[in-house]
Scaffold this motif. Structure first.
Motif, PDB file in Angstrom:
ATOM      1  N   TRP A  85       0.866  -1.192   0.028  1.00 15.80           N
ATOM      2  CA  TRP A  85      -0.076  -0.099  -0.010  1.00 15.80           C
ATOM      3  C   TRP A  85       0.764   1.151  -0.019  1.00 15.80           C
ATOM      4  CZ3 TRP A  85      -4.509   0.360  -1.974  1.00 15.80           C
ATOM      5  CH2 TRP A  85      -5.418  -0.728  -1.970  1.00 15.80           C
ATOM      6  N   GLN A  88       1.649   1.847  -3.382  1.00 11.21           N
ATOM      7  CA  GLN A  88       0.789   2.187  -4.268  1.00 11.21           C
ATOM      8  C   GLN A  88       0.491   3.716  -3.889  1.00 11.21           C
ATOM      9  OE1 GLN A  88      -0.908   0.633  -6.599  1.00 11.21           O
ATOM     10  NE2 GLN A  88       0.391  -0.890  -6.383  1.00 11.21           N
ATOM     11  N   ILE A  89       0.578   4.084  -2.707  1.00 10.95           N
ATOM     12  CA  ILE A  89       0.574   5.380  -2.454  1.00 10.95           C
ATOM     13  C   ILE A  89       1.529   6.497  -3.291  1.00 10.95           C
ATOM     14  CG2 ILE A  89       0.672   7.238  -0.535  1.00 10.95           C
ATOM     15  CD1 ILE A  89      -0.537   4.940   1.306  1.00 10.95           C
ATOM     16  N   ASN A  91       3.103   5.520  -5.924  1.00  5.81           N
ATOM     17  CA  ASN A  91       2.598   5.352  -7.288  1.00  5.81           C
ATOM     18  C   ASN A  91       1.395   6.472  -7.734  1.00  5.81           C
ATOM     19  OD1 ASN A  91       4.505   3.530  -8.079  1.00  5.81           O
ATOM     20  ND2 ASN A  91       3.065   2.011  -7.689  1.00  5.81           N
ATOM     21  N   TYR A  92       0.479   6.499  -6.840  1.00  4.52           N
ATOM     22  CA  TYR A  92      -0.569   7.452  -7.011  1.00  4.52           C
ATOM     23  C   TYR A  92       0.050   8.936  -7.059  1.00  4.52           C
ATOM     24  CZ  TYR A  92      -5.415   9.524  -6.701  1.00  4.52           C
ATOM     25  OH  TYR A  92      -6.315  10.128  -7.054  1.00  4.52           O
ATOM     26  N   ASP A  93       0.741   9.165  -6.028  1.00  2.74           N
ATOM     27  CA  ASP A  93       1.053  10.456  -5.785  1.00  2.74           C
ATOM     28  C   ASP A  93       1.903  10.823  -7.093  1.00  2.74           C
ATOM     29  OD1 ASP A  93       1.814  12.788  -4.380  1.00  2.74           O
ATOM     30  OD2 ASP A  93       3.989  12.040  -4.434  1.00  2.74           O
ATOM     31  N   TYR A  95       1.574   9.455 -10.198  1.00  2.00           N
ATOM     32  CA  TYR A  95       0.420   9.708 -11.182  1.00  2.00           C
ATOM     33  C   TYR A  95      -0.269  10.989 -11.095  1.00  2.00           C
ATOM     34  CZ  TYR A  95      -4.021   9.495 -13.439  1.00  2.00           C
ATOM     35  OH  TYR A  95      -5.173   9.702 -14.066  1.00  2.00           O
ATOM     36  N   LEU A  96      -0.466  11.516  -9.900  1.00  3.86           N
ATOM     37  CA  LEU A  96      -1.226  12.792  -9.806  1.00  3.86           C
ATOM     38  C   LEU A  96      -0.223  13.754 -10.387  1.00  3.86           C
ATOM     39  CD1 LEU A  96      -3.103  12.662  -6.322  1.00  3.86           C
ATOM     40  CD2 LEU A  96      -4.115  12.694  -8.610  1.00  3.86           C
ATOM     41  N   TYR A  99      -0.197  13.832 -14.132  1.00  3.43           N
ATOM     42  CA  TYR A  99      -1.629  14.056 -14.603  1.00  3.43           C
ATOM     43  C   TYR A  99      -1.831  15.575 -14.341  1.00  3.43           C
ATOM     44  CZ  TYR A  99      -6.640  14.315 -15.188  1.00  3.43           C
ATOM     45  OH  TYR A  99      -7.959  14.497 -15.669  1.00  3.43           O
TER      46      TYR A  99
END
Length: 134
Positions: A85, A88-89, A91-93, A95-96, A99
């Motif tokens: 996790w 994943q956090i 990776n999401y950061d 990605y944001l 983006y």
């Protein structure tokens, strides 16, 4: 508003849209703070749930006389999930960030396009008014 700005539809719309945009921009810090406070409270709530769970489960597992290896396996499994996790956090950061950079780049490109189109529009109006005067 000056007399000149009243004579132009674009100036009227520009002035009013600027007022709205400025109002929205002034609220950005408070909106971020509001969402940040809510999110932090949500995270603390989750953390607290597991904290209260410890008290209840300690007595339960002591009475059951659980095997130490079972707890080691549960810890190992939980640590693996935690690592997953956290990745994943991250990776999401990332990605944001990507983006938002893509969106900002798109908006800048669109802004350049609008300027080119407005220049063309201005030239067309100028040509039209020149032909109209003849």
């Amino acid at each position: 508003m000056s007399q000149d700005s009243e004579s132009s539809v674009c100036n009227i719309f520009k002035d009013n849209s600027s007022k709205i945009i400025n109002k929205l921009e002034m609220q950005i810090p408070s909106h971020f703070q509001i969402y940040s406070d809510m999110y932090k409270e949500y995270l603390h709530l989750l953390d607290d749930i597991f904290g209260t769970c410890i008290i209840s489960e300690k007595e339960f597992f002591e009475k059951m006389n659980t095997d130490k290896n079972s707890m080691k396996n549960i810890k190992s499994f939980s640590d693996s999930l935690t690592d997953f996790w956290i990745k994943q956090i991250d990776n999401y950061d990332n990605y944001l960030k990507w983006y938002s950079q893509m969106r900002i780049s798109g908006m800048k490109s669109y802004d350049q396009f609008v300027h080119i189109m407005m220049d063309s529009y201005s030239k067309s109006l100028s040509n039209f008014s020149t032909n109209f005067e003849d």
